[in-house]
Design an enzyme around this catalytic site. Structure first.
Site, short mmCIF file in Angstrom:
data_model
loop_
_atom_site.label_atom_id
_atom_site.label_comp_id
_atom_site.label_asym_id
_atom_site.label_seq_id
_atom_site.Cartn_x
_atom_site.Cartn_y
_atom_site.Cartn_z
N SER A 68 35.07 45.84 42.05
CA SER A 68 34.30 44.85 42.16
C SER A 68 33.66 44.68 40.68
CB SER A 68 33.71 44.65 43.56
OG SER A 68 33.16 43.25 43.77
N GLU B 252 42.31 40.98 40.44
CA GLU B 252 42.10 40.63 41.62
C GLU B 252 40.69 39.96 41.78
OE1 GLU B 252 39.62 42.38 43.99
OE2 GLU B 252 39.01 43.30 42.66
N HIS C 145 39.81 43.54 46.95
CA HIS C 145 38.81 43.33 48.13
C HIS C 145 39.80 43.04 49.39
CE1 HIS C 145 36.05 42.39 44.66
NE2 HIS C 145 35.24 42.52 45.57
#
Length: 318
Positions: free
Chosen positions: A112, A206, A278
């Site tokens: 992330s 992503e 995620h």
């Protein structure tokens, strides 16, 4: 590109230091993740400011940077794990000596917002791990999620479970060094001192909680910057909760259609829905080492382990 430096594999009893370079959290949020690491035989310690909280940040930039640096420079620490992502990693870059940190050759993982740190360390030759963090491990996952992380930490070449595949957008097979991570952070790196390098690489993409038009805009930005065209292949994970943020009355297409349209015309192997990032079920994927993308089969296969075996753990010679 700097010479590749692979971290040492972990052994039972090794110390893992948890740091918080981004958003705040509580001890309860990572309790299960810490327990799992301890069950693997590792000792878990914490940076001095892991549980600090200043608005949407885990304490001041200087304190977060100090914990990050101290973890890498402590000779008793074998690996550095990020407690969570969120936002804030980019703000510590001005307060850390990235060359010195990369030179320690320590195992480092997160995902992330941690994409920013992966890019910076990979540029200096240190291979890193895009993988579930302690906060992530607080939610039950499929058994292969835990095994994927454990295998990387102990220095195995990761074998993708047979049921774990992506969907083919463009067929073909290619080999290259793996890079990438969270889409918004990849875009944020453009024009900075620590930009994403995609030349002849397999690019992972992503994201989470991005509106459909933002997925479009970010992919368009990467393409207009030439970063998509220069890649050897592309692996798309999931745009988590993007479809839920769309307004049905506006006729907005699902995110998969947006991605396919934005990548149309790229002459390279591309797969979609490969499980990392995620998504509820996620592989741990090394960054900065070579892999083979077989887009026809929907598989990403690593050609070497993330970690080097520790010579001191090998049996003595006869």
């Amino acid at each position: 590109m700097a010479e590749v430096r692979r971290p040492k594999a972990l052994r039972a009893g090794d110390q893992i230091r948890i740091v918080s370079p981004a958003s705040p959290l509580t001890a309860d949020q990572i309790r299960e993740g810490v327990w799992w690491l301890e069950q693997q035989g590792y000792r878990v310690t914490f940076g001095n400011h892991v549980f600090d909280s200043t608005g949407y940040l885990a304490g001041s930039d200087i304190d977060r940077a100090a914990d990050f640096t101290a973890a890498f420079l402590d000779p008793d620490v074998a690996a550095v794990a990020c407690a969570r992502g969120g936002y804030g990693s980019v703000r510590i870059l001005d307060y850390v000596d990235l060359d010195t940190i990369a030179s320690t050759g320590k195992l480092f993982w997160g995902f992330s917002d941690i994409t920013t740190l992966h890019i910076a360390l990979n540029r200096r030759g240190l291979s890193t791990l895009h993988a579930p963090m302690p906060i992530t491990l607080g939610t039950p996952r499929a058994p292969w999620v835990y095994e994927s992380l454990a295998a990387n930490l102990r220095g195995d070449i990761v074998v993708t479970p047979p049921e774990v595949k992506g969907t083919t957008l463009n067929g073909g097979t290619v080999e290259g060094v793996v890079t990438g991570g969270c889409l918004c952070l990849l875009g944020d790196s453009i024009g900075t001192l620590e930009p994403l390098d995609t030349d002849d690489r397999i690019l992972l993409i992503e994201d989470v909680d991005e509106n459909p038009h933002r997925v479009d805009a970010l992919l368009t930005h990467l393409r207009r910057a030439g970063l998509l065209d220069r890649a050897a292949g592309i692996v798309i994970g999931e745009m988590t909760r993007t479809d839920e943020l769309a307004d049905p009355s506006r006729g907005i297409p699902p995110w998969r259609e947006i991605v396919a349209e934005r990548l149309h015309g790229l002459m390279m192997p591309i797969i979609l829905d490969f499980p990392f990032g995620h998504a509820q079920e996620m592989l741990s994927l090394p960054l900065g080492i070579r892999a083979r993308l077989d887009a026809d089969a929907g598989i990403l296969t690593y050609l070497e382990p993330l970690c080097e075996a520790d010579p001191s753990s090998s049996p003595p010679s006869a």
